[in-house]
Design an enzyme around this catalytic site. Structure first.
Site, PDB file in Angstrom:
ATOM      1  N   SER A 206      -2.046  -2.895   4.894  1.00  0.00           N
ATOM      2  CA  SER A 206      -3.019  -3.266   3.870  1.00  0.00           C
ATOM      3  C   SER A 206      -3.548  -2.016   3.164  1.00  0.00           C
ATOM      4  CB  SER A 206      -4.138  -4.105   4.501  1.00  0.00           C
ATOM      5  OG  SER A 206      -4.928  -4.721   3.515  1.00  0.00           O
ATOM      6  N   ASP A 302       1.435 -13.399   0.231  1.00  0.00           N
ATOM      7  CA  ASP A 302       0.392 -12.658   0.943  1.00  0.00           C
ATOM      8  C   ASP A 302      -0.934 -13.405   0.779  1.00  0.00           C
ATOM      9  OD1 ASP A 302      -1.719 -10.844   1.547  1.00  0.00           O
ATOM     10  OD2 ASP A 302      -0.394  -9.149   1.190  1.00  0.00           O
ATOM     11  N   HIS A 369      -0.570 -11.799   6.082  1.00  0.00           N
ATOM     12  CA  HIS A 369      -0.908 -10.512   5.461  1.00  0.00           C
ATOM     13  C   HIS A 369      -0.137  -9.403   6.179  1.00  0.00           C
ATOM     14  CE1 HIS A 369      -3.054  -7.754   2.948  1.00  0.00           C
ATOM     15  NE2 HIS A 369      -3.868  -7.302   3.883  1.00  0.00           N
TER      16      HIS A 369
END
Length: 424
Positions: A206, A302, A369
């Site tokens: 991320s 995502d 994610h």
């Protein structure tokens, strides 16, 4: 730690846009794991998502001398990392993983982070377990299990790229020193063995994946010329796309992050000369200037980007997208069509990279994610696959040049191996 009984629908209503975008990413994912279920053909015990066996707890190492060079978290506390030494054939190989945690774009949101582990080492866990790409178990991490493994803690709110003078907020001081944190931690790791690395992989999830992209070539330059050095960004390919209301919400947000934290100083000069500096924070622009071999792991759907880039709450006042954002199986045909368009935008943004002979990618069709830090999504009998390869196998094949890896999944819902998040 968040209250296990806290439901995701509660934090969604309570925190709204600023936390959903400003302090989200990996943090919201961790919170979601506490309050949601995973959906597959059969239910999965959440206690087995990130840990398949009882891993060792790895101590936090702080850098107290970093304060002397101004390398401090948002609150002025020292930065830190967790190191598990390698063994056997992996003694001179290093894997670094930068944790995620979103960004902050205002003095108020950055100040809020100061009382959390995302802004202060005073609030970090003193011990953490390593799993997935950081695991020391061969069955869970077949190619990197015996390497020196480092988890770099994230406490600056700008992907380790801030470089601004201190700012006052409500009588206290905020420190925007992410670039200096990166440099201090690298100096520390070089002194404890990284300087002798024969193989090294810099990775991140991320916002930590974005930090990996920003610092990838810097990392290569720090290591011996004869070493094999590569980078891996997980769920870090944030798109410069308009939301469902037609507004460039993410571009506006990145503009404020860059402005308040002085991030432009850490971005590539050629990009800054071509366009507005905040656009140079988007991975599509960052990867154009990376010379070090790079691997991208990214879900085409995502959930963080769907919730915050494509359909943020501010663009959906009547909550038309709410059920879809919480469970992709709740999306109606028109929403699925928009999601397929978002997937197409991702593939278009990656079109040049697909021809990069040293690059690799694993773009699966899952509603998730980050996928490298958990055993069950990194490498296990139940892991997501493309072409019968797990993410770990694909990354290993690429790193060790066993084969070219450009894996792009078919569109949702074609892949039955996916783990798809379901928010309660």
């Amino acid at each position: 730690m968040p209250n296990p009984r806290l439901r995701s629908s509660v934090w969604w209503r309570k925190w709204g846009k600023e936390i959903a975008i400003g302090a989200a990413g990996f943090t919201i994912f961790l919170l979601a794991l506490k309050s949601t279920s995973w959906k597959k053909e059969s239910d999965l015990d959440l206690n087995r998502v990130s840990i398949q066996s009882d891993p060792a707890l790895i101590d936090l190492t702080l850098l107290p001398n970093a304060k002397d060079r101004g390398a401090v978290c948002l609150d002025g506390s020292p930065p830190g990392y967790h190191l598990q030494k390698g063994f056997g054939s992996g003694s001179n190989s290093w894997l670094l993983h930068i944790e995620g945690g979103g960004w902050c774009d205002t003095l108020a949101s950055c100040s809020s982070r100061k009382v959390t582990a995302l802004g202060s080492s005073d609030h970090m866990d003193h011990q953490v377990s390593f799993s997935g790409i950081l695991s020391d178990g061969k069955s869970q991490n077949p190619d990197f299990f015996n390497w020196n493994k480092v988890k770099i803690r994230y406490c600056d709110g700008a992907s380790l790229a801030g470089n601004m003078e201190n700012e006052a907020q409500n009588g206290t001081t905020l420190f925007f020193k992410g670039q200096l944190i990166w440099e201090a931690i690298m100096d520390e790791l070089l002194s404890v063995g990284l300087a002798n690395a024969r193989q090294a992989l810099l990775s991140g999830c991320s916002a930590g994946g974005l930090a990996t992209l920003i610092h990838c070539d810097d990392f290569r330059e720090l290591l011996p010329k004869g070493a094999t050095v590569k980078c891996l960004a997980d769920a870090a390919f944030f798109l410069d796309e308009k939301d469902v209301s037609g507004k460039p919400s993410m571009r506006s947000f990145y503009h404020d992050v860059v402005a308040i934290q002085g991030v432009a100083k850490s971005l590539h000069k050629d990009c800054i000369l071509r366009m507005e500096s905040s656009q140079c924070l988007f991975p599509q622009q960052v990867i154009k200037n990376i010379k070090t071999p790079l691997f991208l792991v990214n879900p085409a759907y995502d959930f963080w980007q769907i919730q915050n880039v494509l359909a943020p709450s501010s663009s959906d006042p009547h909550h038309y997208w709410l059920k879809c954002k919480l469970n992709i199986q709740n999306c109606d045909p028109s929403q699925i069509e928009i999601l397929q368009g978002f997937r197409t935008a991702l593939l278009n943004a990656l079109s040049d990279f697909q021809h990069n002979k040293d690059g690799g990618m694993f773009i699966n069709s899952c509603f998730i994610h980050c996928q490298t830090w958990m055993a069950n999504t990194w490498h296990s009998p139940k892991s997501p696959r493309i072409g019968n390869k797990t993410i770990a196998e694909a990354v290993g094949d690429w790193f060790f040049d066993r084969r070219a890896v450009k894996e792009i999944d078919c569109p949702y819902p074609c892949n039955p191996t996916c783990y798809n998040m379901v928010f309660g």
